[in-house]
Scaffold this motif. Structure first.
Motif, PDB file in Angstrom:
ATOM      1  N   GLY A  29      -3.756 -28.985 100.181  1.00 26.71           N
ATOM      2  CA  GLY A  29      -4.771 -28.438 101.068  1.00 26.71           C
ATOM      3  C   GLY A  29      -4.385 -27.132 101.721  1.00 26.71           C
ATOM      4  N   GLU A  30      -3.111 -26.871 101.867  1.00 30.18           N
ATOM      5  CA  GLU A  30      -2.639 -25.659 102.545  1.00 30.18           C
ATOM      6  C   GLU A  30      -2.658 -24.479 101.577  1.00 30.18           C
ATOM      7  OE1 GLU A  30      -0.734 -25.208 105.609  1.00 30.18           O
ATOM      8  OE2 GLU A  30      -1.238 -27.183 106.390  1.00 30.18           O
ATOM      9  N   GLU A  31      -3.400 -23.455 101.930  1.00 28.83           N
ATOM     10  CA  GLU A  31      -3.461 -22.280 101.066  1.00 28.83           C
ATOM     11  C   GLU A  31      -2.087 -21.634 100.921  1.00 28.83           C
ATOM     12  OE1 GLU A  31      -6.425 -18.575 100.535  1.00 28.83           O
ATOM     13  OE2 GLU A  31      -7.194 -20.168 101.818  1.00 28.83           O
ATOM     14  N   SER A  32      -1.269 -21.730 101.960  1.00 22.53           N
ATOM     15  CA  SER A  32       0.070 -21.138 101.905  1.00 22.53           C
ATOM     16  C   SER A  32       0.966 -21.856 100.886  1.00 22.53           C
ATOM     17  CB  SER A  32       0.717 -21.167 103.288  1.00 22.53           C
ATOM     18  OG  SER A  32       0.874 -22.503 103.727  1.00 22.53           O
ATOM     19  N   SER A  33       0.595 -23.049 100.472  1.00 19.35           N
ATOM     20  CA  SER A  33       1.373 -23.796  99.473  1.00 19.35           C
ATOM     21  C   SER A  33       0.968 -23.458  98.046  1.00 19.35           C
ATOM     22  CB  SER A  33       1.199 -25.302  99.689  1.00 19.35           C
ATOM     23  OG  SER A  33       1.664 -25.679 100.952  1.00 19.35           O
TER      24      SER A  33
END
Length: 189
Positions: A29-33
């Motif tokens: 869910g995390e765009e940074s991931s």
């Protein structure tokens, strides 16, 4: 990598959308991931090498041949090839993407109309530098079975490429002579 597979097999062209869809499928869910655009492009090349080794080079050559024809047709507008056809990642879902340079975009439309070419107009947002984006006229039409996608930039932008969506550096662009060289096999000396 799932984002590369979506691009290669599903015809997605927007790296961000492919990454988000892949992330949702994989529960990230995390765009940074999510991977960087460069990582997705590298994975796309690997996917094509492994799973499309027979078809992708043929599509790429056909599109590069169409690019040379289109560049000759639009020679008055200083055409430059950009995108997957130049980078070598084009496939059956890809269009030939050209940057044309004209201070009067209507001149490109006149050229198409004079030849009876059916086209669709739209706008394309390009990042010209890290702090400035601009909407540019864009045109799409089919030349045989090759989709041609034109972005019309002012003549003053000929030597100042917009920023690439993959790495935020000036976009790689090629004039006709470079594209022709990509089609010609190297000569033995």
């Amino acid at each position: 990598m799932e984002a590369a597979r979506l691009i290669a097999e599903g015809g997605m062209r927007d790296f961000r959308q492919a990454k988000l869809k892949a992330g949702a499928r994989l529960g990230v869910g995390e765009e940074s991931s999510l991977p960087t655009n460069r990582e997705v492009e590298d994975a796309l090349r690997e996917h094509q090498r492994l799973f499309q080794a027979d078809s992708q080079p043929l599509h790429l050559r056909r599109l590069r041949e169409a690019a040379t024809e289109a560049m000759r047709f639009f020679a008055d507008f200083e055409p430059r090839l950009v995108g997957p056809v130049l980078e070598g990642t084009a496939d059956a879902h890809s269009a030939v993407c050209l940057h044309l340079h004209a201070d009067d975009p209507a001149a490109v439309l006149v050229r198409l109309a004079e030849r009876g070419i059916d086209y669709r107009e739209r706008q394309r947002r390009l990042r010209l530098d890290p702090n400035h984006s601009e909407d540019c006229p864009a045109v799409r039409f089919d030349a045989g079975d090759a989709p041609i996608d034109l972005t019309i930039l002012p003549l003053s932008r000929l030597h100042h490429a917009p920023l690439d969506r993959v790495d935020d550096r000036p976009m790689r662009r090629a004039p006709l002579a470079v594209v022709q060289a990509l089609l010609d096999p190297p000569r033995a000396q």
